[in-house]
Design a protein around this motif. Structure first.
Motif, PDB file in Angstrom:
ATOM      1  N   THR A  29      -5.182  10.958   6.035  1.00 48.74           N
ATOM      2  CA  THR A  29      -5.408  11.215   4.619  1.00 48.74           C
ATOM      3  C   THR A  29      -4.129  10.915   3.846  1.00 48.74           C
ATOM      4  N   PHE A  30      -4.307  10.383   2.634  1.00 51.27           N
ATOM      5  CA  PHE A  30      -3.164   9.972   1.814  1.00 51.27           C
ATOM      6  C   PHE A  30      -3.283  10.562   0.416  1.00 51.27           C
ATOM      7  N   ASP A  31      -2.131  11.028  -0.095  1.00 50.21           N
ATOM      8  CA  ASP A  31      -2.066  11.381  -1.505  1.00 50.21           C
ATOM      9  C   ASP A  31      -1.953  10.087  -2.299  1.00 50.21           C
TER      10      ASP A  31
ATOM     11  N   LEU B  14       2.543  -0.552   9.719  1.00 45.95           N
ATOM     12  CA  LEU B  14       2.008  -1.871   9.381  1.00 45.95           C
ATOM     13  C   LEU B  14       0.997  -1.768   8.241  1.00 45.95           C
ATOM     14  N   PHE B  15       0.164  -0.714   8.280  1.00 46.51           N
ATOM     15  CA  PHE B  15      -0.835  -0.527   7.229  1.00 46.51           C
ATOM     16  C   PHE B  15      -0.156  -0.314   5.880  1.00 46.51           C
ATOM     17  N   LEU B  16       0.845   0.550   5.833  1.00 45.47           N
ATOM     18  CA  LEU B  16       1.522   0.847   4.562  1.00 45.47           C
ATOM     19  C   LEU B  16       2.303  -0.352   4.034  1.00 45.47           C
ATOM     20  N   ASP B  17       2.617  -1.300   4.911  1.00 47.09           N
ATOM     21  CA  ASP B  17       3.381  -2.475   4.495  1.00 47.09           C
ATOM     22  C   ASP B  17       2.476  -3.624   4.039  1.00 47.09           C
ATOM     23  N   ILE B  18       1.135  -3.459   4.156  1.00 45.91           N
ATOM     24  CA  ILE B  18       0.205  -4.487   3.697  1.00 45.91           C
ATOM     25  C   ILE B  18       0.333  -4.636   2.181  1.00 45.91           C
ATOM     26  N   LYS B  19       0.370  -5.883   1.722  1.00 41.67           N
ATOM     27  CA  LYS B  19       0.409  -6.148   0.282  1.00 41.67           C
ATOM     28  C   LYS B  19      -0.978  -6.548  -0.190  1.00 41.67           C
TER      29      LYS B  19
ATOM     30  N   ILE C  18       0.839  -1.202   0.000  1.00 44.68           N
ATOM     31  CA  ILE C  18       0.000   0.000   0.000  1.00 44.68           C
ATOM     32  C   ILE C  18       0.870   1.247   0.000  1.00 44.68           C
ATOM     33  N   GLY C  19       1.999   1.173   0.678  1.00 48.71           N
ATOM     34  CA  GLY C  19       2.903   2.316   0.733  1.00 48.71           C
ATOM     35  C   GLY C  19       3.525   2.672  -0.598  1.00 48.71           C
ATOM     36  N   ASP C  20       3.398   1.775  -1.614  1.00 50.33           N
ATOM     37  CA  ASP C  20       3.947   2.079  -2.940  1.00 50.33           C
ATOM     38  C   ASP C  20       3.075   3.055  -3.719  1.00 50.33           C
TER      39      ASP C  20
ATOM     40  N   ASP D 117      -1.067   7.951  -5.795  1.00 47.06           N
ATOM     41  CA  ASP D 117      -0.323   7.898  -7.064  1.00 47.06           C
ATOM     42  C   ASP D 117      -1.278   7.346  -8.120  1.00 47.06           C
ATOM     43  N   TYR D 118      -1.912   8.244  -8.852  1.00 44.63           N
ATOM     44  CA  TYR D 118      -2.941   7.849  -9.810  1.00 44.63           C
ATOM     45  C   TYR D 118      -2.381   7.082 -11.004  1.00 44.63           C
ATOM     46  N   SER D 119      -1.066   7.092 -11.160  1.00 43.73           N
ATOM     47  CA  SER D 119      -0.476   6.315 -12.250  1.00 43.73           C
ATOM     48  C   SER D 119      -0.436   4.826 -11.909  1.00 43.73           C
ATOM     49  N   LYS D 120      -0.677   4.506 -10.626  1.00 40.80           N
ATOM     50  CA  LYS D 120      -0.621   3.115 -10.189  1.00 40.80           C
ATOM     51  C   LYS D 120      -1.971   2.565  -9.731  1.00 40.80           C
ATOM     52  N   VAL D 121      -2.815   3.425  -9.195  1.00 42.07           N
ATOM     53  CA  VAL D 121      -4.038   2.902  -8.588  1.00 42.07           C
ATOM     54  C   VAL D 121      -5.198   3.865  -8.794  1.00 42.07           C
TER      55      VAL D 121
END
Length: 417
Positions: free
Chosen positions: A89-91, A132-137, A4-6, A93-97
């Protein structure tokens, strides 16, 4: 699979709340309910002065309710709104998701399980841990495939919305048909009670200010049939005789939550004992129980009770009990009228008590003017009402299945079941 962090980056744009500025505040509904404007409040009334700014298109979540699907995309109306530290809140990356794909993903049981694993705290206050949340795949198809999945979901969602519109239209039609079958003209607009008014003496059955105001103020308007007040047709809050029961004899127990506001029915049948009934409202088979407190009353929580244990029951003290005593009316007909919007809206004008604890007094029901058509017409009205309720049940069951199928189909495609 991708972290998710990607494709999400935490945004912590801080703001200090100023007393003379109005701010838009966000809220998130659980189970993929979406992000909405909670309210617009002046800064002087906002206790937490250090907050964060959100922008249209960002991904927003509640760190407390993440495990319950409290995620969503910030809508345009909340651009420039504020959140407390309990929201992240998160920005994106619209090129990925596609953020709407991510919102759909958050409704799956697998994603909820991921968030549960990434949370800690007490049973009712599990807080999501950011690293932990950002590391979820999570499964991340190509962007075109994500867009396709979102469009398929939206297509099905539109079908559901059409079904819900049909339910609303059927309900409105049912309401109008009751009045039509009674030969009732549209009720006149409410008149001010501050001016001098006149009424015919023959319409009075008792003498008091409240009764006089009520006499010419039927919520149904003018009917072609003769009318009587409900207290002439039924007992209001009568006593229920339990003398033939022993303390351990069974009775039905009906809390307010077990009355369906959608269908006006008793659900989740529970059983108690006579010894448990002290302090509760008592009733017997064929009684109508009618919620008197806000918002249950406006929601239409009422039903005819029948097939109770030993023919009697007990339940919430917030029920009024109506027991038919006249052979001129059918209980099903009276219940249909008591669930009609004309009554539910009118009863609000007679509320007593403080805000949040307002109740309809028994005198409102006692003096409610009831049209009395022939029993055959009453039965017809009640049958048509019951048929409309049954149709609504079937449609709601179909909608529930649609919603369940949408998520199952999405999960099957993403997790390859």
């Amino acid at each position: 699979m991708a972290r998710i962090g990607d494709f999400l980056t935490r945004n912590k744009t801080a703001i200090v709340i100023e007393d003379d500025v109005y701010y838009k505040r966000a809220t998130i509904k659980i189970r993929n309910g979406g992000v909405f404007l909670r309210d617009s409040e002046i800064g002087s009334k906002i206790g937490t002065k250090n907050q964060f700014v959100i922008s249209k298109g960002q991904f927003l979540l509640s760190k407390i309710d993440a495990r319950n699907g409290a995620f969503g995309v910030v809508p345009e109306v909340l651009d420039g709104g504020i959140i407390t530290g309990n929201f992240w809140t998160f920005d994106v990356d619209y090129s990925k998701v596609n953020p709407y794909y991510l919102t759909l993903l958050s409704t799956t049981k697998e994603f909820v399980a991921f968030c549960e694993q990434a949370s800690n705290g007490t049973t009712n206050r599990h807080y999501l841990q950011e690293p932990l949340f950002l590391d979820i795949k999570v499964p991340l198809p190509s962007l075109p495939e994500q867009n396709k999945l979102v469009e398929e979901y939206n297509t099905l969602k539109r079908s559901i919305n059409m079904e819900e519109i049909r339910i609303a239209e059927a309900y409105s039609s049912m309401q109008q048909n009751v009045l039509k079958e009674l030969g009732i003209e549209p009720a006149p607009k409410s008149r001010s009670l501050e001016r001098l008014q006149f009424l015919q003496f023959k319409n009075l059955h008792a003498w008091s200010v409240e009764l006089i105001l009520h006499a010419n103020n039927s919520p149904f308007g003018q009917s072609q049939y003769n009318c009587k007040v409900l207290s002439q047709l039924a007992f209001i809050n009568p006593k229920t005789d339990l003398s033939n029961l022993k303390d351990r004899d069974e009775m039905s127990f009906i809390p307010m939550a077990d009355i369906s506001n959608l269908y006006g029915e008793w659900v989740n049948h529970k059983v108690g004992h006579k010894s448990d009934s002290k302090g509760y409202t008592k009733f017997q088979d064929r009684d109508i129980i009618w919620a008197r407190i806000t918002p249950c009353m406006q929601n239409g929580k009422s039903t005819i009770v029948h097939n109770m244990k030993n023919g009697v029951g007990y339940g919430s003290t917030e029920f009024h009990v109506i027991r038919i005593k006249s052979e001129e009316v059918l209980p099903q007909y009276i219940h249909t009228l008591l669930r009609h919007d004309s009554v539910l809206f009118d009863a609000v004008k007679y509320f007593t008590g403080s805000a949040g604890q307002q109740r309809v007094p028994a005198s409102y029901l006692a003096n409610l003017i009831i049209p009395i058509p022939p029993l055959s017409i009453q039965a017809q009205i009640a049958d048509h009402y019951h048929s409309a309720i049954e149709n609504s049940k079937h449609t709601n069951a179909r909608i529930f299945k649609y919603k369940d199928d949408i998520i199952k189909d999405f999960e099957a495609q993403i997790f390859e079941y």
